[in-house]
Design an enzyme around this catalytic site. Structure first.
Site, short mmCIF file in Angstrom:
data_model
loop_
_atom_site.label_atom_id
_atom_site.label_comp_id
_atom_site.label_asym_id
_atom_site.label_seq_id
_atom_site.Cartn_x
_atom_site.Cartn_y
_atom_site.Cartn_z
N GLN A 29 -4.99 -1.22 9.57
CA GLN A 29 -4.93 -2.57 9.00
C GLN A 29 -5.56 -3.58 9.96
OE1 GLN A 29 -3.89 -3.22 5.90
NE2 GLN A 29 -4.18 -5.41 6.06
N LYS A 43 0.84 -1.20 0.00
CA LYS A 43 0.00 0.00 0.00
C LYS A 43 0.88 1.25 0.00
CE LYS A 43 -3.89 -2.34 2.20
NZ LYS A 43 -4.67 -2.68 3.39
N ASP A 50 -11.23 2.90 3.95
CA ASP A 50 -11.64 1.50 3.90
C ASP A 50 -13.15 1.34 3.77
OD1 ASP A 50 -9.65 -0.50 3.99
OD2 ASP A 50 -9.17 0.00 6.07
N1 GUN Z 1 -7.21 -6.66 6.15
C1 GUN Z 1 -7.51 -7.42 5.06
N2 GUN Z 1 -8.05 -6.65 4.09
C2 GUN Z 1 -8.07 -5.39 4.57
C3 GUN Z 1 -8.52 -4.15 4.03
O1 GUN Z 1 -9.01 -4.05 2.89
N3 GUN Z 1 -8.37 -3.08 4.84
C4 GUN Z 1 -7.85 -3.16 6.10
N4 GUN Z 1 -7.77 -2.05 6.82
N5 GUN Z 1 -7.44 -4.29 6.63
C5 GUN Z 1 -7.55 -5.40 5.87
#
Ligand code: GUN
Length: 306
Positions: free
Chosen positions: A96, A52, A119
Site C-alpha cells: 500500500q 481490500k 498493482d
Molecule cells: N494508494 C492509493 N491507491 C493505491 C493503489 O491502487 N495501490 C496501492 N498499492 N497503493 C495505493
C-alpha cells in the site's frame, strides 16, 4: 441533467464475473492468494486495506495482511517482499502506498515479482502497459476503462484530457485511453491554460487531488467527466469557497463538520456534463474490484489456467 455513472453497479458486475473463475481455481487446488502490506497507521490507507481484505474474503480469495511498523527500513521491507515472492500460495502482492519517507519506494516496487504485481506498478509492467503488451494494469485507471466500456461511452477518436500525472492514476490512465484510440492530453499543476485544455475534452478525468478545482468553465457541455479525487474538507472557510453552489455537499458539511469531495465541482458537473462519476460512489468502488481481477489473472497465469 447529466447521467450518473454508478461505480457500485459497475463494481458488482465486475465482481459477479469473478465468482466462477475463483471457484475454478479453488476446485483445481486452492483459491487465489493475495498479500497486502500496510506500513504504519495512515488512516486512509487503513480503510483502503480493510476494504481490500474484506472484499477478498467475501469473494473467496485467500488474503493476508502484513503490518510492519512505521519505522520499518527499506531492507526489512525488501525481506518481507522476498518472502512473499517465494510463497507458492500467494499469487498477488500489494504494497500500500504511500510508504514512509525513510523507505525507498522505488526499490520496494522493483522487488515485487512482476508475475505477482497486482498493482501493475513494477517498471516491467509499466513497460508492458506502454507497449500495450499483456500484463497487470494499475487498478484505478483499468476500473475507469471498465466503467466506460460497460456504459458504452465511445473513446475512439475522442479528445481525452487527464488532469494529474501520478504513476498510480494519471500516467497509466493516459496510456489506456491512448490505446483505446483517444487523442490524449495530460495536464498538471503547471499547465498554462488548464481551463482551455479541459474545455476541449470529450472525456475529462480529474486526478490531481484539488477539491472542486474543475468547475463549469472547465467542462465542455455534454462531456463525460470522471472524478478520481478523494478530498476530505474539514475547514468551514474552504468548504464555503470551493463548494459554493453545491448545496447538498454544503449541507453535509454543516451536519458532519467534514465532507468528501472530488476534483470536480459537484453542482457544476451535474448541470454541465453529459455523464459523470459522483464522489463518493463513482471511481472509488472500481479500484478494489480491479484488484480482485488482477489477483485472479495472476493466479490463472501462474497455474497455466484461463
Ligand atoms: N494508494 C492509493 N491507491 C493505491 C493503489 O491502487 N495501490 C496501492 N498499492 N497503493 C495505493
Amino acid at each position: 441533467m447529466a447521467r450518473i455513472l454508478d461505480g457500485k453497479w459497475v463494481r458488482d458486475q465486475i465482481l459477479k464475473d469473478c465468482v466462477s473463475r475463483i471457484e475454478r481455481l479453488s476446485a483445481a487446488g486452492r483459491p487465489p492468494g493475495l498479500a497486502v502490506v500496510l506500513v504504519g497507521n495512515d488512516a486512509a490507507s487503513e480503510i483502503y486495506v480493510r476494504n481490500k481484505v474484506k472484499t477478498s474474503g467475501d469473494l473467496g480469495i485467500y488474503s493476508e495482511k502484513l503490518t510492519p511498523s512505521a519505522s520499518v527500513t527499506t531492507e526489512e521491507l525488501l525481506e518481507i517482499v522476498e518472502g512473499l515472492n517465494a510463497r507458492a500460495d500467494i499469487d498477488g502482492i500489494l504494497v500500500q502506498m504511500p510508504l514512509p519517507a525513510q523507505v525507498d519506494s522505488s526499490r520496494v516496487l522493483l522487488a515485487v515479482d512482476p508475475e505477482k504485481d497486482v498493482d501493475g506498478f513494477h517498471p516491467l509492467n509499466v513497460g508492458n502497459l506502454v507497449t500495450n503488451r499483456p500484463g497487470p494494469r494499475p487498478c484505478t485507471p483499468s476500473g475507469i476503462m471498465e466503467m466506460l466500456r460497460r456504459y458504452d461511452i465511445p473513446i475512439k477518436g475522442k479528445r481525452a484530457v487527464v488532469v494529474g500525472r501520478s504513476d498510480i492514476v494519471g500516467k497509466p490512465m493516459a496510456m489506456m485511453l491512448l490505446h483505446a484510440h483517444a487523442t490524449v492530453t495530460i495536464c498538471h499543476s503547471r499547465t498554462s491554460d488548464l481551463q482551455g485544455e479541459c474545455r476541449r475534452a470529450d472525456i475529462l478525468v480529474g486526478a490531481i487531488g484539488r477539491p472542486a478545482l474543475l468547475t463549469a468553465d472547465f467542462i465542455k457541455p455534454g462531456a463525460t467527466v470522471i472524478d478520481v479525487g478523494m478530498n476530505r474538507i474539514t475547514d468551514a472557510a474552504t468548504a464555503r469557497s470551493v463548494l459554493a453552489g453545491a448545496t447538498e455537499k454544503l449541507a453535509e458539511f454543516d451536519r458532519k463538520g467534514a465532507v468528501l469531495t472530488g476534483d470536480v465541482h459537484p453542482g457544476d458537473v451535474a448541470r454541465t456534463a453529459g455523464a459523470y462519476t459522483p464522489v463518493p460512489g463513482g471511481v472509488g468502488p472500481l479500484t478494489i474490484a480491479m484488484l480482485m481481477v488482477n489477483t485472479i489473472d495472476a493466479a490463472e497465469r501462474r497455474r497455466g489456467i484461463g
